[in-house]
Write an enzyme that holds these catalytic residues in place. Structure first.
Site, PDB file in Angstrom:
ATOM      1  CB  THR A 142     -29.609  63.825  60.906  1.00 11.69           C
ATOM      2  OG1 THR A 142     -28.958  62.929  60.053  1.00 11.69           O
ATOM      3  CG2 THR A 142     -30.272  64.890  60.094  1.00 11.69           C
ATOM      4  NE  ARG A 152     -23.967  58.128  53.692  1.00  8.85           N
ATOM      5  CZ  ARG A 152     -24.808  58.657  54.548  1.00  8.85           C
ATOM      6  NH1 ARG A 152     -24.591  59.859  55.036  1.00  8.85           N
ATOM      7  NH2 ARG A 152     -25.873  57.999  54.936  1.00  8.85           N
ATOM      8  CB  VAL A 153     -24.695  62.271  49.012  1.00  7.62           C
ATOM      9  CG1 VAL A 153     -25.794  63.294  49.271  1.00  7.62           C
ATOM     10  CG2 VAL A 153     -23.519  62.918  48.292  1.00  7.62           C
ATOM     11  N   GLY A 154     -25.918  61.470  52.055  1.00  2.25           N
ATOM     12  CA  GLY A 154     -27.064  60.853  52.746  1.00  2.25           C
ATOM     13  C   GLY A 154     -28.381  61.418  52.265  1.00  2.25           C
ATOM     14  CG  ASP A 155     -31.577  61.134  55.014  1.00  2.31           C
ATOM     15  OD1 ASP A 155     -30.504  60.764  55.516  1.00  2.31           O
ATOM     16  OD2 ASP A 155     -32.459  61.714  55.673  1.00  2.31           O
ATOM     17  CB  THR A 185     -33.071  61.760  61.917  1.00  2.46           C
ATOM     18  OG1 THR A 185     -31.915  61.237  62.570  1.00  2.46           O
ATOM     19  CG2 THR A 185     -34.286  61.463  62.782  1.00  2.46           C
ATOM     20  N   GLY A 186     -31.724  59.207  60.425  1.00  3.63           N
ATOM     21  CA  GLY A 186     -31.449  57.768  60.428  1.00  3.63           C
ATOM     22  C   GLY A 186     -30.509  57.406  59.305  1.00  3.63           C
ATOM     23  N   GLY A 197     -29.275  57.184  55.982  1.00  4.17           N
ATOM     24  CA  GLY A 197     -29.647  57.916  54.776  1.00  4.17           C
ATOM     25  C   GLY A 197     -29.933  57.033  53.577  1.00  4.17           C
TER      26      GLY A 197
END
Ligand code: GLY
Length: 274
Positions: A160, A187-190, A209-210, A212
């Site tokens: 990110t 897939r969906v992250g943060d 960041t990291g 998600g």
């Protein structure tokens, strides 16, 4: 005092710090909170050394799906799993400013991007292909399970990019990502989830960041935002990051008079103030 904070991803190489500082100088010249954070993210999306736009991670099936978002007090724009555009953050900004919606996903996000004039673009790089090939090999050899704990793929993270700004009394935040690697399609992250990977209000702006999944569970960005003013921003970020233990994570934030950038991994970042 005006301020712009950029990060190039938790776990990314610290040697990229100089480059991130150059990007901060360029983006700061926009002289406007929203335009500065968007410009900062565009510069990192266009640089294949960052996991966003060109250089994004590949999903296990070889596709590249990207998430991006922008936020200002009272408004938000995001794209989820967008494909074949050069700058997802620009599409996210258009969702906020030129559509009646806040978030567009998948095919709908791509169609909207084309309508807004963003042409087909292939963001794949040899580096992303090689990274995916390595993961597939490890999966085949049984070195990592398909449904994994985040720590297993730390070496493949490269996570990110994001920016937050306080300029002329206004706050803004922007974020963009190719997602984590060793990742299923869809897939969906943060990053495109307001409150999780990004938050911005009248008191400040935050970008995470990291991993998600872990950031969403803990709603990291809004937690930091809600605590602004309680104690120095540095300490709030430190306390919130400590809750993650050794799960890879990082955060950048600005409030009315301070800035912070912290991670439990290497994270190239820049803080520009004037
Ligand atoms: N932090 C980006 C992601 O997990 O997708």
């Amino acid at each position: 005092m005006n301020a712009l904070v950029l990060h190039g991803g938790a776990s990314n190489k610290i040697e990229l710090r100089e480059r991130v500082e150059e990007f901060a100088d360029i983006a700061f010249r926009e002289g406007n909170a929203l335009e500065s954070v968007v410009k900062a993210v565009v510069l990192m999306e266009d640089d294949p050394l960052f996991n966003a736009g060109t250089g994004s991670n590949m999903r296990l099936d070889g596709s590249i799906q990207m998430d991006a978002a922008v936020m200002i007090p009272g408004n938000f724009g995001g794209v989820i799993n967008i494909e074949n555009v050069k700058n997802p953050v620009l599409v996210a900004r258009d969702v906020m400013l030129k559509s009646p919606h806040l978030i567009l996903a998948g095919d709908g996000a791509i169609k909207f991007a084309r309508k807004m004039g963003y042409e087909y673009y292939d963001p794949s790089t040899d580096k992303a292909r090689e990274k995916r090939d390595k993961i597939i090999e490890k999966l085949k050899n049984g070195e990592i399970p398909e449904y994994y704990h985040p720590k297993f793929f730390l070496e493949f993270l490269g996570d990110t990019v994001g920016a937050v700004a306080r300029i002329n009394g206004k706050f803004a935040a922007a974020v963009s990502t190719g997602g984590t690697s060793l990742t299923l399609r869809g897939r969906v992250g943060d990053s495109p989830i307001p409150g999780a990977g990004i938050y911005c209000g009248e008191r400040g702006a935050v970008v995470a960041t990291g991993i998600g999944e872990e950031i969403i569970k803990r709603m990291l960005s809004i937690n930091v935002y809600n605590r602004m003013g309680e104690m120095p921003l540095e300490e709030i970020c430190k306390e919130e990051l400590e809750k993650f233990g050794d799960v890879p994570v990082g955060i950048i934030a600005v409030d009315e008079n301070s800035e912070c950038a912290q991670s439990n991994l290497t994270m190239p970042y820049a803080i520009k103030k004037e």
